[in-house]
Design a protein around this motif. Structure first.
Motif, PDB file in Angstrom:
ATOM      1  N   THR A 180       0.857  -1.188   0.000  1.00 18.91           N
ATOM      2  CA  THR A 180       0.000   0.000   0.000  1.00 18.91           C
ATOM      3  C   THR A 180       0.892   1.237   0.000  1.00 18.91           C
ATOM      4  N   LEU A 181       0.608   2.153  -0.929  1.00 16.42           N
ATOM      5  CA  LEU A 181       1.394   3.376  -1.086  1.00 16.42           C
ATOM      6  C   LEU A 181       0.550   4.591  -0.747  1.00 16.42           C
ATOM      7  N   ALA A 182       1.145   5.536  -0.029  1.00 15.99           N
ATOM      8  CA  ALA A 182       0.474   6.790   0.294  1.00 15.99           C
ATOM      9  C   ALA A 182       1.514   7.897   0.289  1.00 15.99           C
ATOM     10  N   GLY A 183       1.081   9.105  -0.087  1.00 15.26           N
ATOM     11  CA  GLY A 183       2.018  10.221  -0.141  1.00 15.26           C
ATOM     12  C   GLY A 183       1.905  10.961  -1.450  1.00 15.26           C
ATOM     13  N   GLN A 192       2.955   6.131 -11.847  1.00 14.04           N
ATOM     14  CA  GLN A 192       2.510   4.965 -12.603  1.00 14.04           C
ATOM     15  C   GLN A 192       3.657   3.984 -12.843  1.00 14.04           C
ATOM     16  N   ILE A 193       4.816   4.516 -13.177  1.00 16.23           N
ATOM     17  CA  ILE A 193       5.987   3.664 -13.408  1.00 16.23           C
ATOM     18  C   ILE A 193       6.381   2.950 -12.120  1.00 16.23           C
ATOM     19  N   ALA A 194       6.382   3.679 -11.020  1.00 18.98           N
ATOM     20  CA  ALA A 194       6.747   3.085  -9.736  1.00 18.98           C
ATOM     21  C   ALA A 194       5.814   1.930  -9.385  1.00 18.98           C
ATOM     22  N   VAL A 195       4.517   2.111  -9.603  1.00 16.01           N
ATOM     23  CA  VAL A 195       3.548   1.047  -9.293  1.00 16.01           C
ATOM     24  C   VAL A 195       3.808  -0.181 -10.156  1.00 16.01           C
ATOM     25  N   ARG A 196       4.095   0.019 -11.443  1.00 18.21           N
ATOM     26  CA  ARG A 196       4.380  -1.112 -12.326  1.00 18.21           C
ATOM     27  C   ARG A 196       5.622  -1.867 -11.878  1.00 18.21           C
ATOM     28  N   LEU A 197       6.660  -1.137 -11.499  1.00 20.18           N
ATOM     29  CA  LEU A 197       7.894  -1.777 -11.045  1.00 20.18           C
ATOM     30  C   LEU A 197       7.674  -2.551  -9.743  1.00 20.18           C
ATOM     31  N   ILE A 198       6.866  -1.999  -8.861  1.00 22.83           N
ATOM     32  CA  ILE A 198       6.589  -2.673  -7.588  1.00 22.83           C
ATOM     33  C   ILE A 198       5.802  -3.957  -7.824  1.00 22.83           C
ATOM     34  N   ARG A 199       4.847  -3.936  -8.735  1.00 21.98           N
ATOM     35  CA  ARG A 199       4.065  -5.141  -9.035  1.00 21.98           C
ATOM     36  C   ARG A 199       4.959  -6.278  -9.515  1.00 21.98           C
ATOM     37  N   ALA A 200       6.086  -5.937 -10.156  1.00 16.35           N
ATOM     38  CA  ALA A 200       6.976  -6.955 -10.717  1.00 16.35           C
ATOM     39  C   ALA A 200       7.933  -7.536  -9.693  1.00 16.35           C
ATOM     40  N   LEU A 201       7.984  -6.965  -8.490  1.00 13.74           N
ATOM     41  CA  LEU A 201       8.908  -7.470  -7.472  1.00 13.74           C
ATOM     42  C   LEU A 201       8.474  -8.847  -6.984  1.00 13.74           C
ATOM     43  N   VAL A 207      -0.886  -4.239  -5.415  1.00 21.43           N
ATOM     44  CA  VAL A 207      -0.486  -2.890  -5.025  1.00 21.43           C
ATOM     45  C   VAL A 207      -1.732  -2.012  -4.947  1.00 21.43           C
ATOM     46  N   THR A 208      -1.879  -1.294  -3.840  1.00 21.68           N
ATOM     47  CA  THR A 208      -2.943  -0.301  -3.690  1.00 21.68           C
ATOM     48  C   THR A 208      -2.314   1.081  -3.642  1.00 21.68           C
ATOM     49  N   ASP A 209      -2.731   1.953  -4.569  1.00 24.47           N
ATOM     50  CA  ASP A 209      -2.155   3.302  -4.635  1.00 24.47           C
ATOM     51  C   ASP A 209      -3.233   4.375  -4.584  1.00 24.47           C
ATOM     52  N   ASP A 210      -4.387   4.053  -3.978  1.00 26.24           N
ATOM     53  CA  ASP A 210      -5.499   5.016  -3.911  1.00 26.24           C
ATOM     54  C   ASP A 210      -5.096   6.310  -3.202  1.00 26.24           C
ATOM     55  N   ASP A 211      -4.180   6.217  -2.240  1.00 26.43           N
ATOM     56  CA  ASP A 211      -3.765   7.389  -1.470  1.00 26.43           C
ATOM     57  C   ASP A 211      -2.435   7.963  -1.951  1.00 26.43           C
ATOM     58  N   LEU A 212      -2.052   7.603  -3.173  1.00 25.55           N
ATOM     59  CA  LEU A 212      -0.822   8.140  -3.745  1.00 25.55           C
ATOM     60  C   LEU A 212      -1.183   9.272  -4.702  1.00 25.55           C
ATOM     61  N   ALA A 213      -0.705  10.464  -4.405  1.00 25.19           N
ATOM     62  CA  ALA A 213      -1.018  11.638  -5.228  1.00 25.19           C
ATOM     63  C   ALA A 213       0.225  12.092  -5.980  1.00 25.19           C
ATOM     64  N   TRP A 214       0.020  13.066  -6.862  1.00 20.71           N
ATOM     65  CA  TRP A 214       1.132  13.608  -7.634  1.00 20.71           C
ATOM     66  C   TRP A 214       0.949  15.120  -7.765  1.00 20.71           C
ATOM     67  N   GLY A 215       2.051  15.818  -7.905  1.00 16.89           N
ATOM     68  CA  GLY A 215       1.996  17.267  -8.007  1.00 16.89           C
ATOM     69  C   GLY A 215       1.610  17.771  -9.382  1.00 16.89           C
ATOM     70  N   PHE A 216       1.962  16.988 -10.430  1.00 23.97           N
ATOM     71  CA  PHE A 216       1.718  17.442 -11.801  1.00 23.97           C
ATOM     72  C   PHE A 216       1.307  16.259 -12.655  1.00 23.97           C
ATOM     73  N   ASP A 217       0.153  16.407 -13.338  1.00 27.18           N
ATOM     74  CA  ASP A 217      -0.333  15.334 -14.207  1.00 27.18           C
ATOM     75  C   ASP A 217       0.241  15.529 -15.605  1.00 27.18           C
ATOM     76  N   ASP A 218       1.431  14.958 -15.823  1.00 28.56           N
ATOM     77  CA  ASP A 218       2.082  15.104 -17.119  1.00 28.56           C
ATOM     78  C   ASP A 218       1.555  14.127 -18.154  1.00 28.56           C
ATOM     79  N   THR A 219       0.677  13.208 -17.780  1.00 25.62           N
ATOM     80  CA  THR A 219       0.160  12.227 -18.736  1.00 25.62           C
ATOM     81  C   THR A 219      -0.915  12.834 -19.630  1.00 25.62           C
ATOM     82  N   SER A 220      -1.477  13.954 -19.240  1.00 21.91           N
ATOM     83  CA  SER A 220      -2.526  14.590 -20.042  1.00 21.91           C
ATOM     84  C   SER A 220      -1.994  15.756 -20.864  1.00 21.91           C
TER      85      SER A 220
END
Length: 229
Positions: A180-183, A192-201, A207-220
């Motif tokens: 579970t990731l938060a912050g 998104q990349i971090a979550v994918r890498l963690i799933r592969a460990l 992996v739950t990342d509902d509480d994981l935020a980001w400062g800038f949405d560069d994907t849009s």
């Protein structure tokens, strides 16, 4: 990044049989060693095939019946009858054997087992000689890692080592292999990349990342080229 291969989980003390070993001796070996199948190898440990309990049970299935193949029988039924009449490993085995290399990933081993509908794979070297065997149960070993080891891998390997993310920015908890990731992370793409890498460990079951935020949405964001090619 931590990633187990077939070499890491395979068994090396493999019970094998020669092509001319008899039916009863094969049954005795399966019972004695508590295995459900044995590779058939030649004098150089080259894998010729595999004899499983299913192969041996054809003799029980057709006990007392006419085991001579008929011209228009279905192929599967005809092969079952042929094995029922077999008396040695060579005549009983399923061949060619479905094998895999020691450096293959556990994912590829699982996919091969599923695709070929087998429960185990002889592991061979570059010359096709037997060096081990891997079973479905062996593939599950990647999920036996302690939560503390998984958490350390997430922080040290993924966040700090690969993504260059300060672990103080992300709270990581692991329970029963579930991460579970938060912050907050600076960019959505990085999250998104971090979550994918963690799933592969190894050991991670989800992996739950509902509480994981980001400062800038560069994907849009759509960047336009300043110059035409």
């Amino acid at each position: 990044m931590s990633s187990l291969s077939v070499r890491d989980v395979m068994s090396t003390g493999v019970v094998t049989v020669a092509p001319d070993l008899g039916y009863k001796q094969i049954v005795d070996l399966l019972v004695e060693f508590g295995v459900s199948a044995v590779p058939v190898v030649d004098g150089h440990r080259h894998v010729l095939g595999v004899v499983s309990e299913a192969d041996l049970l054809h003799k029980v299935e057709f006990n007392g019946a006419d085991v001579h193949a008929r011209l228009f029988e279905r192929r599967r039924h005809r092969l079952a009858k042929e094995k029922a009449a077999g008396e040695t490993a060579e005549s009983l085995m399923t061949a060619p054997a479905v094998t895999i290399g020691a450096d293959a990933t556990l994912t590829s081993a699982a996919q091969l087992m599923e695709h070929r509908d087998v429960k185990r794979l002889p592991v061979v070297d570059d010359e096709g000689n037997l060096i081990g065997i891997v079973s479905r149960r062996d593939l599950l070993r990647r999920y036996l890692r302690e939560d503390a080891a998984i958490r350390a891998d997430v922080i040290d390997t993924v966040l700090r080592g690969t993504m260059w993310i300060d672990p103080i920015e992300v709270d990581v908890t692991v329970t029963g292999g579930h991460v579970t990731l938060a912050g907050t992370i600076d960019r959505r793409s990085s999250a998104q990349i971090a979550v994918r890498l963690i799933r592969a460990l190894d050991g991670v079951v989800g992996v739950t990342d509902d509480d994981l935020a980001w400062g800038f949405d560069d994907t849009s964001t759509r960047l336009s080229h300043a110059f035409d090619a």
